[in-house]
Write an enzyme that holds these catalytic residues in place. Structure first.
Site, short mmCIF file in Angstrom:
data_model
loop_
_atom_site.label_atom_id
_atom_site.label_comp_id
_atom_site.label_asym_id
_atom_site.label_seq_id
_atom_site.Cartn_x
_atom_site.Cartn_y
_atom_site.Cartn_z
N ASP A 144 5.78 -11.22 2.91
CA ASP A 144 4.91 -10.18 2.34
C ASP A 144 5.76 -9.07 1.73
O ASP A 144 6.93 -8.89 2.09
CB ASP A 144 4.03 -9.57 3.44
CG ASP A 144 3.05 -10.59 4.00
OD1 ASP A 144 2.75 -11.58 3.31
OD2 ASP A 144 2.59 -10.37 5.15
N LYS A 145 5.11 -8.29 0.89
CA LYS A 145 5.82 -7.19 0.22
C LYS A 145 6.48 -6.25 1.24
O LYS A 145 7.59 -5.77 1.05
CB LYS A 145 4.82 -6.42 -0.65
CG LYS A 145 5.44 -5.36 -1.51
CD LYS A 145 4.40 -4.75 -2.42
CE LYS A 145 4.95 -3.50 -3.08
NZ LYS A 145 3.94 -2.78 -3.86
#
Ligand code: URA
Length: 246
Positions: A103-104
């Protein structure tokens, strides 16, 4: 076997037209003999290719370990966001992509390669490759939570998660080391949510035999070492290192 001009392009000796010109000028030799035909075939494993007397370093597959920082998306390109590939702009190799997705806001180990077969093997759901995460949580992780995570939890998919290894993160009650063998969307966050907790920080420490090199600064990358390639079953496979720089 591949064409000599393609070989030189992949070794980053120049564009297709540039390497054709180099070949025509007689600046390229194969096994010591001038090679003047761009279409002649070379054996990537055995033939010795030189440009102006210098060995050409040809590596069909390249492998990098990246310490992903938060704030970048795991993709080769994105219309709006900065991607992890921006960190590897200077890295030799064509067709690089990240293996799997973080994920970011997740940090940690990301393998970047152009070896599709290896990526497929590491990501195949049937292979259950271990992924270990350091997780910091909003609430203390209770014994009940550990038991549920270890047994497998319902996260709204067809099946509960597979049994995971879950152990306290030394020095805090609000954290754990979690090893999962699947790669479902936002899996760790959803697992912690399912047991009544919340992920505040997530870092991947390992994937299969590959362990994050903690000496790598966030945002830095390095080629995999021989031992790491060996552990991934990738020594000398599809790789012909001529032992010199281009
Ligand atoms: N699980 C998540 O929830 N996020 C990641 O980035 C990786 C695993």
């Amino acid at each position: 076997m591949i064409r000599l001009d393609k070989y030189l392009c992949e070794a980053e000796a120049g564009s297709r037209s540039q390497v054709k010109a180099l070949i025509k000028k007689g600046r390229v030799t194969v096994n010591g003999e001038p090679a003047r035909e761009p279409e002649r075939k070379v054996d990537e494993e055995r033939d010795r290719v030189e440009l102006d007397g210098e060995p050409v370093c040809y590596e069909r597959f390249v492998y990098y370990m990246l310490h992903k920082p938060a704030g970048l998306v795991t993709a080769t390109q994105d219309k709006r966001e900065r991607t992890v590939m921006e960190l590897l702009k200077e890295a030799p190799g064509r067709g690089l992509f990240p293996v799997g997705r973080l994920d970011k806001d997740t940090e940690g180990l990301l393998l970047i390669t152009n070896d599709g077969a290896l990526a497929h093997r590491l990501l195949s759901p049937a292979r259950h490759v271990d992924k270990t995460y350091l997780v910091k949580t909003a609430l203390p992780v209770t014994e009940q939570m550990y038991e549920a995570l270890r047994a497998g939890v319902e996260i709204g998919d067809d099946k509960p998660t597979r049994p995971a290894a879950a152990d306290p993160l030394p020095g805090t009650e609000c954290g754990l080391i979690l090893t999962i063998t699947e790669g479902r969307f936002h899996q760790v966050k959803r697992m912690l949510q399912a047991v009544g907790n919340e992920v505040l920080y997530l870092k991947r420490l390992s994937m299969g035999p590959l362990v994050l090199d903690e000496t790598l600064e966030k945002g830095a990358f390095r080629p995999l070492r021989e031992k790491e390639l060996e552990a991934l079953g990738r020594t000398d496979q599809g790789k012909a290192d001529r032992g010199g720089a281009t």
